[in-house]
Design a protein around this motif. Structure first.
Motif, PDB file in Angstrom:
ATOM      1  N   ALA A 238      81.530 -30.941   5.211  1.00 14.19           N
ATOM      2  CA  ALA A 238      82.304 -31.978   4.542  1.00 14.19           C
ATOM      3  C   ALA A 238      81.380 -32.853   3.712  1.00 14.19           C
ATOM      4  O   ALA A 238      80.214 -33.072   4.061  1.00 14.19           O
ATOM      5  CB  ALA A 238      83.056 -32.808   5.564  1.00 14.19           C
ATOM      6  N   SER A 239      81.882 -33.352   2.591  1.00 15.05           N
ATOM      7  CA  SER A 239      81.053 -34.146   1.678  1.00 15.05           C
ATOM      8  C   SER A 239      81.513 -35.596   1.696  1.00 15.05           C
ATOM      9  O   SER A 239      82.713 -35.883   1.713  1.00 15.05           O
ATOM     10  CB  SER A 239      81.136 -33.576   0.263  1.00 15.05           C
ATOM     11  N   VAL A 240      80.528 -36.495   1.679  1.00 15.77           N
ATOM     12  CA  VAL A 240      80.803 -37.932   1.727  1.00 15.77           C
ATOM     13  C   VAL A 240      80.095 -38.600   0.558  1.00 15.77           C
ATOM     14  O   VAL A 240      78.909 -38.349   0.310  1.00 15.77           O
ATOM     15  CB  VAL A 240      80.328 -38.547   3.053  1.00 15.77           C
ATOM     16  N   LEU A 241      80.808 -39.455  -0.146  1.00 14.68           N
ATOM     17  CA  LEU A 241      80.246 -40.246  -1.233  1.00 14.68           C
ATOM     18  C   LEU A 241      80.107 -41.687  -0.738  1.00 14.68           C
ATOM     19  O   LEU A 241      81.099 -42.316  -0.363  1.00 14.68           O
ATOM     20  CB  LEU A 241      81.161 -40.190  -2.461  1.00 14.68           C
ATOM     21  N   ILE A 242      78.862 -42.201  -0.737  1.00 13.68           N
ATOM     22  CA  ILE A 242      78.617 -43.588  -0.313  1.00 13.68           C
ATOM     23  C   ILE A 242      78.331 -44.407  -1.561  1.00 13.68           C
ATOM     24  O   ILE A 242      77.459 -44.062  -2.362  1.00 13.68           O
ATOM     25  CB  ILE A 242      77.420 -43.675   0.658  1.00 13.68           C
TER      26      ILE A 242
ATOM     27  N   ILE B 201      71.116 -50.128   2.953  1.00 16.50           N
ATOM     28  CA  ILE B 201      72.348 -49.643   3.594  1.00 16.50           C
ATOM     29  C   ILE B 201      72.646 -48.222   3.130  1.00 16.50           C
ATOM     30  O   ILE B 201      73.040 -47.365   3.923  1.00 16.50           O
ATOM     31  CB  ILE B 201      73.521 -50.588   3.271  1.00 16.50           C
ATOM     32  N   LEU B 202      72.441 -47.964   1.857  1.00 16.40           N
ATOM     33  CA  LEU B 202      72.704 -46.639   1.300  1.00 16.40           C
ATOM     34  C   LEU B 202      71.838 -45.589   1.998  1.00 16.40           C
ATOM     35  O   LEU B 202      72.324 -44.521   2.393  1.00 16.40           O
ATOM     36  CB  LEU B 202      72.432 -46.656  -0.199  1.00 16.40           C
ATOM     37  N   GLU B 203      70.559 -45.905   2.180  1.00 17.27           N
ATOM     38  CA  GLU B 203      69.641 -44.948   2.827  1.00 17.27           C
ATOM     39  C   GLU B 203      69.971 -44.788   4.304  1.00 17.27           C
ATOM     40  O   GLU B 203      69.984 -43.669   4.834  1.00 17.27           O
ATOM     41  CB  GLU B 203      68.209 -45.422   2.645  1.00 17.27           C
ATOM     42  N   LEU B 204      70.257 -45.876   4.995  1.00 14.01           N
ATOM     43  CA  LEU B 204      70.535 -45.837   6.433  1.00 14.01           C
ATOM     44  C   LEU B 204      71.774 -45.004   6.734  1.00 14.01           C
ATOM     45  O   LEU B 204      71.757 -44.100   7.579  1.00 14.01           O
ATOM     46  CB  LEU B 204      70.723 -47.265   6.957  1.00 14.01           C
ATOM     47  N   VAL B 205      72.866 -45.270   6.020  1.00  7.46           N
ATOM     48  CA  VAL B 205      74.109 -44.552   6.274  1.00  7.46           C
ATOM     49  C   VAL B 205      73.988 -43.085   5.857  1.00  7.46           C
ATOM     50  O   VAL B 205      74.510 -42.189   6.530  1.00  7.46           O
ATOM     51  CB  VAL B 205      75.285 -45.236   5.541  1.00  7.46           C
ATOM     52  N   SER B 206      73.257 -42.838   4.758  1.00  6.18           N
ATOM     53  CA  SER B 206      73.082 -41.458   4.293  1.00  6.18           C
ATOM     54  C   SER B 206      72.333 -40.635   5.340  1.00  6.18           C
ATOM     55  O   SER B 206      72.732 -39.495   5.650  1.00  6.18           O
ATOM     56  CB  SER B 206      72.318 -41.435   2.966  1.00  6.18           C
TER      57      SER B 206
ATOM     58  N   LYS C  42      72.546 -36.390   9.473  1.00  6.35           N
ATOM     59  CA  LYS C  42      72.240 -35.860  10.811  1.00  6.35           C
ATOM     60  C   LYS C  42      73.515 -35.393  11.536  1.00  6.35           C
ATOM     61  O   LYS C  42      73.443 -34.533  12.400  1.00  6.35           O
ATOM     62  CB  LYS C  42      71.528 -36.932  11.641  1.00  6.35           C
ATOM     63  N   ARG C  43      74.643 -35.961  11.179  1.00  9.64           N
ATOM     64  CA  ARG C  43      75.919 -35.542  11.785  1.00  9.64           C
ATOM     65  C   ARG C  43      76.498 -34.291  11.098  1.00  9.64           C
ATOM     66  O   ARG C  43      77.589 -33.839  11.458  1.00  9.64           O
ATOM     67  CB  ARG C  43      76.946 -36.680  11.702  1.00  9.64           C
ATOM     68  N   GLY C  44      75.754 -33.746  10.110  1.00  8.84           N
ATOM     69  CA  GLY C  44      76.167 -32.496   9.480  1.00  8.84           C
ATOM     70  C   GLY C  44      76.930 -32.654   8.186  1.00  8.84           C
ATOM     71  O   GLY C  44      77.452 -31.667   7.647  1.00  8.84           O
ATOM     72  N   TYR C  45      76.997 -33.854   7.631  1.00  8.21           N
ATOM     73  CA  TYR C  45      77.715 -34.072   6.388  1.00  8.21           C
ATOM     74  C   TYR C  45      76.792 -33.901   5.184  1.00  8.21           C
ATOM     75  O   TYR C  45      75.578 -34.136   5.273  1.00  8.21           O
ATOM     76  CB  TYR C  45      78.341 -35.476   6.353  1.00  8.21           C
ATOM     77  N   ARG C  46      77.375 -33.487   4.085  1.00 12.93           N
ATOM     78  CA  ARG C  46      76.654 -33.447   2.807  1.00 12.93           C
ATOM     79  C   ARG C  46      76.913 -34.779   2.123  1.00 12.93           C
ATOM     80  O   ARG C  46      78.056 -35.110   1.801  1.00 12.93           O
ATOM     81  CB  ARG C  46      77.158 -32.282   1.955  1.00 12.93           C
ATOM     82  N   VAL C  47      75.837 -35.534   1.881  1.00 10.37           N
ATOM     83  CA  VAL C  47      75.976 -36.925   1.460  1.00 10.37           C
ATOM     84  C   VAL C  47      75.434 -37.108   0.051  1.00 10.37           C
ATOM     85  O   VAL C  47      74.371 -36.577  -0.294  1.00 10.37           O
ATOM     86  CB  VAL C  47      75.240 -37.872   2.431  1.00 10.37           C
TER      87      VAL C  47
ATOM     88  N   PRO D  22      78.279 -56.916   9.361  1.00  7.10           N
ATOM     89  CA  PRO D  22      77.438 -55.758   9.717  1.00  7.10           C
ATOM     90  C   PRO D  22      78.229 -54.800  10.596  1.00  7.10           C
ATOM     91  O   PRO D  22      79.036 -55.221  11.423  1.00  7.10           O
ATOM     92  CB  PRO D  22      76.262 -56.375  10.458  1.00  7.10           C
ATOM     93  N   PHE D  23      77.997 -53.508  10.393  1.00  2.00           N
ATOM     94  CA  PHE D  23      78.814 -52.501  11.052  1.00  2.00           C
ATOM     95  C   PHE D  23      77.986 -51.741  12.069  1.00  2.00           C
ATOM     96  O   PHE D  23      76.752 -51.755  12.076  1.00  2.00           O
ATOM     97  CB  PHE D  23      79.411 -51.527  10.032  1.00  2.00           C
ATOM     98  N   ASP D  24      78.686 -51.078  12.934  1.00  2.00           N
ATOM     99  CA  ASP D  24      78.092 -50.205  13.951  1.00  2.00           C
ATOM    100  C   ASP D  24      78.116 -48.782  13.377  1.00  2.00           C
ATOM    101  O   ASP D  24      79.152 -48.278  12.966  1.00  2.00           O
ATOM    102  CB  ASP D  24      78.918 -50.307  15.235  1.00  2.00           C
ATOM    103  N   LEU D  25      76.932 -48.109  13.368  1.00  2.00           N
ATOM    104  CA  LEU D  25      76.873 -46.757  12.808  1.00  2.00           C
ATOM    105  C   LEU D  25      77.799 -45.803  13.557  1.00  2.00           C
ATOM    106  O   LEU D  25      78.388 -44.903  12.954  1.00  2.00           O
ATOM    107  CB  LEU D  25      75.433 -46.234  12.842  1.00  2.00           C
ATOM    108  N   VAL D  26      77.918 -46.001  14.874  1.00  2.00           N
ATOM    109  CA  VAL D  26      78.810 -45.137  15.650  1.00  2.00           C
ATOM    110  C   VAL D  26      80.253 -45.317  15.172  1.00  2.00           C
ATOM    111  O   VAL D  26      81.010 -44.357  15.020  1.00  2.00           O
ATOM    112  CB  VAL D  26      78.695 -45.442  17.155  1.00  2.00           C
TER     113      VAL D  26
END
Length: 298
Positions: free
Chosen positions: A10-14, A21-26, A31-36, A111-115
């Motif tokens: 699955a592909s995600v656009l941030i 934030i862009l680097e952290l979430v990407s 690592k969860r298997g998404y194409r970012v 601020p958000f929780d990555l989980v």
């Protein structure tokens, strides 16, 4: 946009103007298997969305060139099945209502929780996949329906053609049956009528019905085969029949009388032409009556 197999990542656009934030979430989503893919502005995000298909867009509410919420509609135009998640540190009732009206999938506070983001992305991907599959099914059904309609139209045209052929065949059959009935009646009249002149008159009437002709005449040669006379005629003008007699007699005297069906249309009194050589329609005709190589008449 090309269809992507369901087993592809699955592909995600941030979309966020804060590089950290862009680097952290990407990294987390990779690592969860998404194409970012990442973009720092709305313009960059729209350019990426125009070139490739995304399942989810994670969009910051405040961007340098426009509000993040204004990206939802154009993203949906290039990626109809995309699920959009809004991120913001400045939540308000107005922005929340606006996001919901634009069919935003979720609304996450900074601020958000990555989980929490991971769970929201997982749900959004599943939603986008189901929506995409539903659209594919609807498209296939539409194609099948179009093919069915085209098949129905082709079948209707074929049935119309067959019905027209059947109608024409029935008309032809009716004409043949009518002509056979006429021939049968002609035979009965000739064989049963003791008055030969009356029988010939009835014969010409039936003959005209048989050919759908306006009129007819029976012309017979005299015993010495030198004089052509009118034996009987039906619905023809005497002047026309007289001219025909003269024309045929002259052709016979000059030995220019063919044994085929003859056309009299537009011919000079001293000439006749066989219908076999005609290329234009003809209407005035003379049919030779021959018996054992003897000319009986027309």
């Amino acid at each position: 946009m090309a269809h992507r197999p369901n087993d592809a990542p699955a592909s995600v656009l941030i979309v966020d103007d804060e590089p950290a934030i862009l680097e952290l979430v990407s990294q987390f989503l990779s690592k969860r298997g998404y194409r970012v893919s990442g973009a720092g502005t709305a313009s960059e995000a729209l350019a990426l969305a125009a070139k490739e298909r995304f399942d989810v867009a994670l969009v910051d509410l405040k961007l340098p060139d426009r509000a993040g919420i204004e990206l939802l509609a154009p993203l949906a135009q290039t990626n109809p099945a995309i699920a959009c998640i809004i991120m913001t540190a400045f939540a308000s009732v107005e922005s929340t209502v606006a996001a919901l009206r634009l069919n935003a999938f979720d609304y996450i506070l900074k601020p958000f929780d990555l989980v929490k983001i991971g769970e929201s992305i997982d749900a959004a991907v599943q939603h986008a996949r189901l929506r995409s599959e539903g659209e594919d099914i609807l498209e296939r059904l539409a194609e099948q329906n179009r093919a069915l309609e085209e098949g129905k139209e082709a079948l209707a045209r074929e049935l119309a053609r067959m019905n027209e052929e059947l109608r024409q065949t029935n008309e032809l059959l009716k004409r043949h049956v009518t002509r056979l009935r006429v021939l049968y009646q002609m035979g009965r009249e000739i064989s049963s009528n003791e008055n030969w002149s009356d029988a010939l008159d009835r014969f010409l009437m039936a003959f005209c019905r048989y050919l759908d002709a306006d009129g007819a005449a029976l012309l017979l040669w005299s015993g010495d085969a030198q004089t052509l006379k009118v034996r009987t005629m039906y619905q023809l003008e005497a002047a026309f029949v007289g001219e025909t007699v003269e024309r045929l007699a002259e052709a016979q005297r000059s030995d220019a009388l063919p044994t085929e069906t003859i056309s009299l249309d537009g011919q000079a009194p001293d000439s006749v032409r066989t219908c076999l050589s005609m290329t234009a329609p003809w209407s005035h005709t003379a049919v030779p009556l021959l018996y054992k190589n003897r000319w009986l008449g027309f």
